[in-house]
Design an enzyme around this catalytic site. Structure first.
Site, short mmCIF file in Angstrom:
data_model
loop_
_atom_site.label_atom_id
_atom_site.label_comp_id
_atom_site.label_asym_id
_atom_site.label_seq_id
_atom_site.Cartn_x
_atom_site.Cartn_y
_atom_site.Cartn_z
N LYS A 119 0.87 -1.18 0.00
CA LYS A 119 0.00 0.00 0.00
C LYS A 119 0.91 1.23 0.00
CE LYS A 119 -4.11 1.74 2.42
NZ LYS A 119 -5.00 1.99 1.29
C1 PLP Z 1 -6.60 0.25 -4.00
C2 PLP Z 1 -7.30 -0.33 -2.83
N1 PLP Z 1 -7.86 -1.54 -2.94
C3 PLP Z 1 -8.51 -2.11 -1.91
C4 PLP Z 1 -8.63 -1.46 -0.70
C5 PLP Z 1 -9.35 -2.12 0.44
O1 PLP Z 1 -8.43 -2.52 1.42
P1 PLP Z 1 -8.85 -2.62 2.94
O2 PLP Z 1 -10.07 -3.45 3.00
O3 PLP Z 1 -7.69 -3.26 3.60
O4 PLP Z 1 -9.10 -1.23 3.41
C6 PLP Z 1 -8.06 -0.18 -0.54
C7 PLP Z 1 -8.14 0.52 0.73
O5 PLP Z 1 -7.19 0.58 1.45
C8 PLP Z 1 -7.37 0.39 -1.63
O6 PLP Z 1 -6.83 1.60 -1.53
#
Ligand code: PLP
Length: 322
Positions: free
Chosen positions: A159
């Site tokens: 991330k």
């Molecule tokens: C690109 C992306 N995909 C998926 C998610 C969903 O991830 P999470 O459920 O861990 O927040 C996020 C959010 O953080 C994101 O930015």
């Protein structure tokens, strides 16, 4: 007028005032996108303030750091404690938590190793990401003309701040064209994810979500929803999904820390199912909100309490649900 989220921000182990959380314009992160971050929610449950899946978020942060060779002088437990402390010193009952690690101010070139690693945790009260109505009525979305990053270019499993340049292109295109969100395909043309959330489809009674190799972020909500859906009798299949399955699906919904579980009612102006929240989406949504809002028991030990002493956790594998 700049927004102020909270009074005090955690910085490298100490608390500083919101207004003092500043960095130099020549910091590496500003020029080269070298940040890694998390988005976590603290819910006001019937047991009090509790952070949802904090351990999993800190695991992902440390894995992002590992991928980008960023040595963080804090253990997972120290980061977990720092998040909890940040909520406590700000006396919040519910909030969104943003831990962020980045390459700071050191030298000027691309080589990041000469720049110090800085860690911050900020929090703020963040309501419904796609609006209050979206949770019930669903959102109108489009397929983006921008694809997700190709394998072996930017690691999708990390991330990283830089990845969100791609997300911004998707989001800007969608909003300029009047849609709430955009769905990106991967470089092979298969469904990947939204600009900041994962996607699920209901097709002929079965639930599907794209696999990790479709350039998705391994979402923690995705993982939670897969578990809750299986408990409801809807095992989720991780499958490479062609674009047209979006249009032919009976139901579709986004999941993520920010969007939580949000139904999709149309894609590219084509109605999904009946054009409103579908019955399976509704069941999963209800189960999800009952869990995160603390109406149901924390059978998976997913919560970290903020103010109460640590509850005894139930390891997931030992849970047997009636
Ligand atoms: C690109 C992306 N995909 C998926 C998610 C969903 O991830 P999470 O459920 O861990 O927040 C996020 C959010 O953080 C994101 O930015």
């Amino acid at each position: 007028m700049p927004v102020r989220g909270c009074e005090r921000i955690w910085h490298n182990g100490e608390f500083i005032a919101w207004d003092d959380a500043k960095i130099h314009v020549m910091s590496h992160v500003i020029h080269y996108g070298s940040s890694l971050f998390e988005g976590v929610r603290c819910y006001k449950t019937r047991r009090g303030a509790e952070v949802f899946r904090l351990d999993s978020h800190m695991d992902r942060l440390l894995n992002s750091c590992k991928t980008y060779r960023m040595d963080l002088p804090f253990s997972k437990q120290e980061l977990v404690d720092a998040c909890v402390q940040t909520i406590r010193v700000n006396s919040m009952e519910k909030c969104y938590i943003r831990p962020i690690v980045f390459r700071g101010y050191g030298d000027f070139g691309v080589n990041p190793f000469t720049c110090p690693v800085e860690a911050y945790i900020a929090i703020w009260d963040w309501g419904r990401y796609l609006g209050v109505e979206a949770i019930e009525k669903g959102v109108d979305v489009c397929v983006s003309s921008w694809t997700r990053m190709a394998p072996n270019t930017f690691p999708a499993m990390a991330k990283a701040g830089g990845n969100y340049l791609n997300s911004q292109l998707i989001k800007m295109e969608a909003t300029k064209n009047g849609y709430a969100e955009g769905i990106a395909l991967d470089t092979s043309g298969f469904i990947s994810e939204g600009s900041g959330e994962n996607i699920f489809l209901v097709y002929r009674g079965a639930l599907y979500t794209p696999p990790l190799f479709s350039s998705i972020l391994p979402g923690i909500t995705r993982d939670s929803v897969m578990r809750l859906a299986a408990d409801l009798g809807y095992p989720v299949q991780e499958k490479v999904l062609p674009r047209e399955m979006l249009y032919q699906a009976d139901e579709a919904f986004f999941v993520g820390t920010a969007v939580e579980v949000t139904p999709i009612r149309s894609v590219d102006k084509i109605e999904i199912g009946s054009g409103s929240r579908g019955p399976i989406t509704e069941r999963i949504q209800k189960e999800f909100f009952a869990y995160v809002e603390g109406q149901s028991d924390d059978i998976y030990g997913w919560f970290t309490p903020v103010y109460a002493p640590e509850r005894k956790r139930t390891p997931a594998k030992e849970v047997v649900r009636a």
